[in-house]
Design an enzyme around this catalytic site. Structure first.
Site, mmCIF file in Angstrom:
data_model
loop_
_atom_site.group_PDB
_atom_site.id
_atom_site.type_symbol
_atom_site.label_atom_id
_atom_site.label_comp_id
_atom_site.label_asym_id
_atom_site.label_seq_id
_atom_site.Cartn_x
_atom_site.Cartn_y
_atom_site.Cartn_z
ATOM 1 N N HIS A 13 -7.334 -4.786 10.309
ATOM 2 C CA HIS A 13 -7.035 -4.529 8.893
ATOM 3 C C HIS A 13 -5.762 -5.262 8.468
ATOM 4 C CE1 HIS A 13 -4.662 -0.487 9.682
ATOM 5 N NE2 HIS A 13 -3.846 -1.516 9.753
ATOM 6 N N ASP B 143 0.820 -1.211 0.000
ATOM 7 C CA ASP B 143 0.000 0.000 0.000
ATOM 8 C C ASP B 143 0.854 1.261 0.000
ATOM 9 O OD1 ASP B 143 0.927 -0.484 2.580
ATOM 10 O OD2 ASP B 143 -1.055 -0.756 3.460
HETATM 11 P P1 PGA Z 1 2.234 -1.479 12.683
HETATM 12 O O1 PGA Z 1 1.064 -1.508 11.625
HETATM 13 O O2 PGA Z 1 3.229 -2.483 12.223
HETATM 14 O O3 PGA Z 1 2.794 -0.084 12.598
HETATM 15 O O4 PGA Z 1 1.642 -1.822 13.990
HETATM 16 C C1 PGA Z 1 0.582 -2.740 11.185
HETATM 17 C C2 PGA Z 1 -0.642 -2.509 10.359
HETATM 18 O O5 PGA Z 1 -1.376 -1.538 10.597
HETATM 19 O O6 PGA Z 1 -0.883 -3.333 9.462
#
Ligand code: PGA
Length: 250
Positions: free
Chosen positions: A140, A69
């Site tokens: 998510h 993304d």
């Molecule tokens: P993070 O994000 O690794 O910064 O916790 C993971 C995500 O939102 O997929």
């Protein structure tokens, strides 16, 4: 097939499991297509991969990569863009061919066509061999927020307030966090031949619990991984200890 769970004592040893899986794959198939992720979670994994490259253990010369993304509105040289993150954390330190690294274009004039082109690039590149994922507190995967269709493909999405709040830590202020992103869809992710999801810390326990043991539902996008036949979920002990079925066996 059941999702395989791997629990390691701490973030570093859990990240080592993930790095080792990538190293094993690239050694077996030097032209592998790697699906990559950003965020706080994979930072240690990339450090370990860079270390392995520098030690001569793995060679990224012929791989191609696709990131999950990118924020809409952030150019590649913006310090909070995911392209910038990838350059800083990984690409700039290994011998991957820059032309074979792909991150959705967050500043494309035509977002719909850039999304369709991204899907075509993945398909024409033979599909993703191994996809790295993190997970959001709200379940998510990539920026597929709750409510995303399980059959969704690469597209523009709006970020939830919770995600904006969580990601504000990377920006000077909450106001600077983009409200939209381009993300691979859930179906795009499920087409990867193998998936490895890394979750660290107690804040992720509930989301991982629902991913492993909850119903498959749009309300918890990560639950869609139950429909894939080759998924490994790698956790540190703190994360696992907040999940009843796993805590019992720790
Ligand atoms: P993070 O994000 O690794 O910064 O916790 C993971 C995500 O939102 O997929």
């Amino acid at each position: 097939m059941e999702i395989v769970t791997v629990v390691r004592p701490d973030a570093e040893s859990a990240s080592q499991v993930v790095a080792d899986r990538f190293i094993t794959l690239v050694k077996a198939n030097p032209r592998a297509t790697l699906g990559l992720a950003t965020g706080g979670t994979p930072v240690e994994t990339y450090r370990l991969l860079v270390e392995a490259y520098q030690a001569g253990t793995v060679n990224f010369e012929d791989v191609q990569t696709f990131n999950l993304d990118e924020y809409i509105g952030l150019a590649a040289d913006h310090p909070q863009s995911f392209r910038y993150f990838m350059q800083q954390q990984f690409f700039d330190h290994v011998n991957v061919d820059p032309k074979r690294t792909h991150v959705p274009n967050g500043v494309a004039d035509n977002v719909d066509s850039t999304c369709a082109e991204y899907e075509a690039l993945i398909r024409d590149g033979g599909g993703i061999d191994l996809q790295l994922l993190g997970i959001g507190h709200n379940g998510h995967i990539a920026f597929n927020e709750p409510g995303s269709l399980l059959e969704s493909r690469t597209r523009m999405v709006s970020l939830t307030d919770e995600t904006i709040e969580n990601n504000a830590r990377f920006f000077d202020s909450r106001e600077e966090v983009p409200r939209h992103a381009i993300t691979m869809g859930i179906q795009t992710i499920l087409e990867a031949r193998e998936i490895i999801l890394l979750a660290l810390g107690e804040a992720k326990s509930e989301a991982v619990d629902k991913l492993l043991y909850g119903p498959v539902t749009d309300a918890h996008p990560a639950s869609a991984l139950q429909n894939h036949k080759r998924v490994t979920v790698v956790l540190d002990a703190v994360c696992a200890s907040g999940i009843k079925q796993l805590a019992d066996s720790l």
